[in-house]
Design an enzyme around this catalytic site. Structure first.
Site, PDB file in Angstrom:
ATOM      1  N   HIS A 122       5.447   5.637   0.457  1.00  0.00           N
ATOM      2  CA  HIS A 122       6.404   6.723   0.667  1.00  0.00           C
ATOM      3  C   HIS A 122       6.836   6.803   2.133  1.00  0.00           C
ATOM      4  CE1 HIS A 122       8.208  10.702   0.680  1.00  0.00           C
ATOM      5  NE2 HIS A 122       7.332  11.083   1.598  1.00  0.00           N
ATOM      6  N   ARG A 151      -5.212   4.274  -0.396  1.00  0.00           N
ATOM      7  CA  ARG A 151      -4.652   3.907   0.897  1.00  0.00           C
ATOM      8  C   ARG A 151      -5.784   3.754   1.902  1.00  0.00           C
ATOM      9  NH1 ARG A 151      -2.371   9.549   3.547  1.00  0.00           N
ATOM     10  NH2 ARG A 151      -1.792   8.173   5.236  1.00  0.00           N
TER      11      ARG A 151
END
Lengths: 167, 48, 551
Positions: free
Chosen positions: C373, C438
């Site tokens: 993102h 992540r």
């Protein structure tokens, strides 16, 4: 200040979409109780065993009613403690039948960790001094990797477990 | 600049509703994209 | 708005270029780290000399997220101020002070990270403890940026006194909004660093309140991303119209959008903390609502941009519904790079709404979707716009010009970036939805099908990362060319003017007391009760932990 007619329509449409999203998630959160995890119970991070759920003998999975389970976990760098099996080996896999309701309760003894059962909606921050708690219905069959998804140090990527949902 | 009056001496191109039709269609497509993707992800969330 | 642009003196150009230099050196260092990360995560490469993955990850985040952005933005904004309201010799001296303070802070933090004493990532979550020099370095970067902010405020103040009754130039207005937001937001992280982290890292305070430190960080963390975005919006509102041969769509609407961004960028930090245990869910939801409000100025911006394109095209005589679109200056990199940035903001923005959707955040929180993102929003939307600015700003400052050859290289750069990022960010988004975390080095975890799928996407990310690094090398080459080797000449500083018959801008849009007052009121509304809750229900504090980060 002048707004073009089309811009007015666009902004009304855009804002109405945002309101719609908020109504949907707001209804789900406040009427159906599906808030993101926010348990607000504190604990002494240097003495987590004082809490009943995190005594060594209470760690791991326990069936509390038909199809209802509680899983207690203590996180620390770089391990999830799910308790020990009957032979004294550390448990790494939690097994539940499809459709069971599982309450995950977890806290940390040291730094901040994450707890995600990848591929499900069980996804929580685990912070020292706080208990993270989330109840989920395990709807889908499969092997789901538990990952620490918040950086906790150089062994962060070696911190994992498995949830196995069987038919 | 602000002292200029707003009397129009000729048809003002950015005022006629016709001239921003393309813009309108473009932003509405953007809006539909946002709606569709949001509901898509919400459905995925519910299925898990 | 003043029609006459002020010339930039040699002295001031040197200052603005100093900021650009740090930007592009950071791009090279941070980009190299990014490349190494994607290679490690492919599982086919290990770092030499025992370098730890999380050390390079920290360098990547700090150098690109905090250093590159802040230096570029402050340098670009100084140039906008110099162009529209001017800078005095005294202000210039103070501006240089801000540069040096920020640079010293950067070097302190960077060295501390590189020697492995601060592998805490750019969010430096307690109770992981870095060496105090890391926190002091960060504090200096922030303090330096405050000096720059106060120079900017002073510049506009002096101009206003000399131009009684006139509205401020639009670019200057936008710069002031961004620096106000930055100042109000960084008070949070500065408090956290100065009051909580530095005494604790030095051993003067035994424990730290983890949740409070995180809340103060995210009070800053979301406006931080808008601090990156607003300069891109400045370029979209005032630079792009000029480049495509048009005028401002609406001075008043542009100001209104910036005011809304000021008001709603800050009281929204909880949407980064949605899955945390210690915050009341009702207050989380309230901040979710406020987060959705900050979408509105972006909806306005989208309309404004399309309308600028269409109005300009139609004035040139293109009659069909989308004829104006085809005739945009696609071969001009000053337009093309920011345009791709705008396009990337469509999926980027839509993804952002998903992220902020309260319980739905569990779908993506801390998965690599988030990394995907912000590589769309920050590393494409913002950075391609910054590249687009560089193509004219640097030659303008160095007295050179963008040659057709460099323009062409820029277009190639833009395509390389778009291609590499589509692969990298796309695969990050998908892997994140599949649960891939992540901020994690390569790992096979417990093995199995799920993990095998993640690794395939990580290989795709390494391919994308490699392509992106080629793009970075090309961009640094272009920067050096524009600085030293491009032929001497005059490069335009494109600032669009209003239509001759534009409506006057309402005076209220410059009522600073009003907008700052509302901003502060919203912050107090969103944070007072939850912060009191956090303080009242604090668990015992946390001792520092050094060993998990290898200290």
């Amino acid at each position: 200040m002048h707004l073009h007619k089309y811009e007015k329509i666009w902004l009304v449409f855009g804002m109405a979409s945002l309101v719609l999203f908020l109504l949907i998630i707001g209804f789900a959160a406040f009427w159906k109780g599906t808030h993101p995890q926010s348990h607000i119970e504190t604990i002494d991070p240097q003495n987590v065993e004082a809490h009943d759920a995190f005594k060594p003998e209470n760690l791991g999975i326990r069936e509390v009613a038909d199809g209802k389970y509680i899983v207690n976990i203590v996180a620390s760098a770089f391990n999830y403690d799910f308790g020990k099996d009957t032979e004294g080996n550390a448990i790494k896999t939690i097994r539940v039948p499809k459709g069971s309701t599982v309450l995950y309760q977890i806290t940390t003894k040291d730094v901040v960790h994450g707890f995600q059962v990848a591929g499900t909606n069980v996804n929580m921050m685990v912070e020292p001094g706080h208990i993270s708690r989330y109840e989920a219905v395990m709807k889908n069959v499969g092997e789901f990797t538990i990952v620490c998804n918040e950086y906790c140090g150089i062994g962060h990527h070696q911190m994992y477990g498995t949830v196995e949902v069987y038919e | 600049m602000g002292k200029r009056n707003t009397v129009q001496h000729q048809p003002n191109p950015h005022e006629s509703t016709h001239s921003l039709k393309g813009t309108f269609i473009a932003v509405m497509l953007l809006g539909v994209f946002i709606l569709v993707s949001w509901f898509g992800f919400y459905a995925l969330f519910l299925s898990r | 708005m003043t029609k006459v642009q002020l010339p930039l003196s040699k002295k001031e150009s040197r200052l603005y270029m100093a900021f650009m230099w740090v930007t592009y050196i950071s791009l090279l260092i941070g980009g190299l780290m990014g490349l190494l990360q994607t290679l490690v995560r492919s599982g086919k490469y290990t770092l030499p000399f025992n370098i730890d993955y999380y050390t390079i990850l920290t360098v990547h985040g700090v150098i690109l997220g905090l250093v590159l952005t802040t230096f570029f933005i402050i340098g670009f904004q100084f140039s906008l101020m110099g162009k529209t309201v001017g800078i005095s010799d005294k202000q210039l001296k103070v501006a240089w002070l801000s540069f040096w303070v920020m640079l010293i802070g950067t070097i302190m933090a960077a060295v501390t990270i590189l020697v492995g004493e601060a592998s805490v990532l750019y969010t430096f979550y307690a109770p992981l403890r870095a060496h105090p020099a890391f926190y002091i370095g960060l504090a200096l970067v922030i303090i330096g940026s405050w000096i720059a902010a106060f120079v900017n405020f002073r510049q506009l103040y002096v101009w206003k006194k000399a131009h009684k009754g006139e509205k401020s130039p639009l670019p200057a207005f936008m710069v002031i909004i961004n620096m106000l937001m930055w100042f109000i937001a960084t008070i949070g992280v500065a408090t956290s660093v100065l009051v909580l982290f530095i005494p604790w890292s030095l051993g003067y305070a035994e424990t730290i309140n983890v949740l409070l430190s995180r809340t103060l960080f995210w009070y800053f963390g979301h406006p931080l991303v808008y601090f990156w975005l607003l300069p891109a919006y400045m370029a979209w509102y005032v630079v792009i119209p000029k480049i495509i041969g048009g005028k401002l769509f609406s001075d008043a609407l542009a100001r209104m959008a910036f005011i809304l961004l000021l008001m709603f960028s800050i009281p929204v930090g909880f949407h980064h903390q949605l899955t945390e245990p210690g915050i009341d869910p009702t207050w989380k939801f309230i901040q979710v609502v406020l987060t959705f409000m900050v979408v509105i100025p972006s909806l306005m911006t989208a309309f404004s941009i399309f309308a600028t394109f269409e109005t300009t095209g139609r004035r040139k005589g293109f009659k069909s519904l989308f004829g104006w679109f085809k005739k945009l200056p696609w071969k001009d990199v000053r337009f093309l790079a920011p345009f791709i940035g705008m396009a990337a903001f469509i999926p980027g923005g839509a993804g952002g709404i998903v992220n902020a959707s309260h319980q739905m955040n569990a779908l993506v929180h801390n998965t690599i979707w988030i990394t995907g993102h912000f590589h769309l929003t920050a590393a494409t939307t913002v950075i391609l716009t910054f590249f687009g600015i560089t193509y004219w700003l640097v030659p303008h400052l160095t007295g050179r010009r963008l040659t057709p050859r460099l323009n062409k290289l820029g277009i190639i750069q833009t395509f390389i970036w778009t291609f590499g990022m589509t692969i990298m960010s796309g695969s990050m988004h998908i892997q994140g939805l599949l649960g891939g975390p992540r901020r994690s080095s390569f790992s096979e975890y417990a093995g199995g099908e799920q993990v095998a799928t993640w690794i395939n996407y990580q290989i795709a990310q390494a391919v994308g990362g490699t392509i992106l690094f080629i793009g970075i090398l090309l961009m640094v080459y272009i920067f050096i060319q524009l600085t030293f080797f491009a032929p001497r000449g005059v490069q335009e500083y494109p600032i669009a003017v209003e239509e001759d018959d534009a409506e006057p801008t309402p005076k209220i849009l410059e009522n600073w007391y009003l907008w700052i007052g509302i901003t502060i009121a919203l912050i107090l509304f969103a944070y007072t009760i939850p912060v009191i809750d956090i303080l009242k229900h604090s668990p015992p504090g946390s001792l520092p932990f050094d060993w998990p980060i290898g200290r």
